[in-house]
Design an enzyme around this catalytic site. Structure first.
Site, short mmCIF file in Angstrom:
data_model
loop_
_atom_site.label_atom_id
_atom_site.label_comp_id
_atom_site.label_asym_id
_atom_site.label_seq_id
_atom_site.Cartn_x
_atom_site.Cartn_y
_atom_site.Cartn_z
N THR A 51 0.74 -1.12 0.07
CA THR A 51 0.04 0.08 -0.14
C THR A 51 0.83 1.29 -0.01
O THR A 51 2.09 1.24 0.74
CB THR A 51 -0.71 -0.08 0.99
OG1 THR A 51 -1.40 1.18 1.38
CG2 THR A 51 -0.24 -0.28 2.45
N TYR B 22 -1.55 -0.01 9.80
CA TYR B 22 -1.82 -0.90 8.64
C TYR B 22 -0.59 -0.73 8.07
O TYR B 22 -0.05 -1.75 7.27
CB TYR B 22 -3.12 -0.17 8.00
CG TYR B 22 -3.39 -0.61 6.58
CD1 TYR B 22 -3.45 -2.03 6.19
CD2 TYR B 22 -3.41 0.50 5.66
CE1 TYR B 22 -3.45 -2.24 5.01
CE2 TYR B 22 -3.57 0.14 4.38
CZ TYR B 22 -3.78 -1.19 3.99
OH TYR B 22 -3.87 -1.73 2.54
#
Ligand code: UDP
Length: 327
Positions: free
Chosen positions: A117, A141
């Site tokens: 990501t 995350y």
């Protein structure tokens, strides 16, 4: 036909990946716990229910299918939740991926495509985000995904596990043929929430923060169509099959849209008013995440075809009106 193990194949991006893998002549084997995925989304190959924390189950599935490669999508992926429950991100994402990577090595599977990501980059004012930008994530995350990238590099050095890492920007849209789409419960992502608000399925969309240092005060993101994104994964698989070296690629278009701009586009595409209200910032959000890289275009030959905002919203809207999973 060659099998590819697709973790998270019952989820949003994984299910679209299974569709294009099947179209490209592979057999996608979905490995999914169904904690956030949907059995109804598994349409293009065998389904094996299992958790990444269950090493014995992973070994069983590797032995049964002898996959030529792994595509690893399964992960917790909500920034807000990562701020309040970081332990779940370190445990599920990092320990789960460690199990999977070890199982792949032990099974002799040497090609690994990993869903990472742009959240691994964190906040960089006025810096072009390319693959060499320092990875300084703002939330658990992004940190968990960065840790898995490091893990892959160590496993390549020690065991020859070759990898392609894709750092996604914001994924949107749905399969234009309507077989699969985005269906999260609970939903936290901007475009499906906007469509819910337009449709009266929920209250007004709350803009998370209007005091960012951007032209209209709202966060800027780079949106990429899910079909374009998964096309890149097939190119990544072929990259590894042809013996090319492990590599990381950003997957974004290089064009940023503010939250307000996405709202405006949604109003135009659906031809409906968009109920909205302004709210405070959401913890963990970076001001601006836009890819500044052409590496996927020049090296992989990736050609995003549907990643204009109107097509992404139109495809998401069609799915939103006609598609849903029951289980
Ligand atoms: N966002 C918002 N309201 C919402 C959901 C999201 O304003 O109800 C904003 C969020 O703060 C971010 C952008 O929309 O700036 C995209 O958020 P999303 O959760 O879709 O993806 P993320 O960028 O967190 O991966």
């Amino acid at each position: 036909m060659a099998h590819v193990l697709v973790t998270g194949g019952a989820g949003y991006i994984g299910s679209h990946a299974c569709k294009v893998l099947a179209g490209a002549g592979y057999v996608p084997v979905t490995y999914d716990s169904l904690v956030t995925g949907w059995r109804d989304a598994v349409k293009f190959g065998p389904f094996e229910q299992g958790d990444l924390m269950d090493r014995a189950r992973l070994d069983e599935v590797f032995a049964a299918y002898r996959p030529v490669a792994v595509m690893h999508f399964a992960a917790l992926s909500q920034v807000g939740e990562a701020m309040t429950e970081p332990g779940r991100y370190w445990s599920n994402n990092v320990t789960g991926s460690l199990n999977l990577i070890q199982a792949a090595v032990d099974a002799g599977c040497s090609d690994f495509v990993f869903s990472s990501t742009c959240a691994t980059y964190g906040e960089h004012d006025n810096v072009v985000l390319d693959e060499n930008t320092p990875q300084l994530p703002l939330n658990a995350y992004g940190a968990s995904k960065r840790a898995i990238e490091d893990m892959l590099r160590d496993f390549e050095a020690a065991h020859g596990l070759r990898h392609v890492i894709f750092r996604y920007f914001n994924v949107a849209g749905a399969d234009p043929e309507g077989e699969v789409g985005e269906f999260h419960r609970p939903e936290t992502h901007l475009i499906p929430l906007i469509l819910d608000a337009i449709d009266g399925k929920r209250d007004a969309l709350t803009i998370h923060g209007t005091d960012y240092d951007t032209p209209d005060g709202t966060c800027i993101r780079d949106y990429v169509h899910v079909m374009d994104l998964v096309d890149a994964h097939v190119l990544g698989l072929k990259w590894l099959e042809s013996g090319k070296p492990s590599r990381a690629f950003n997957l974004g278009t290089g064009t940023g849209f503010s939250v307000r701009e996405v709202l405006d586009h949604a109003g135009v595409v659906t031809n409906r008013p968009v109920p909205m209200r302004e709210g405070p910032r959401r913890a963990g959000d970076a001001t601006k995440l836009v890819s500044g890289s052409v590496r996927a275009l020049t090296e992989l030959g990736w050609r995003p075809a549907r990643s204009d905002m109107a097509s992404m919203i139109a495809d998401a809207w069609r799915w939103h009106q006609n598609g849903a999973y029951q289980s």
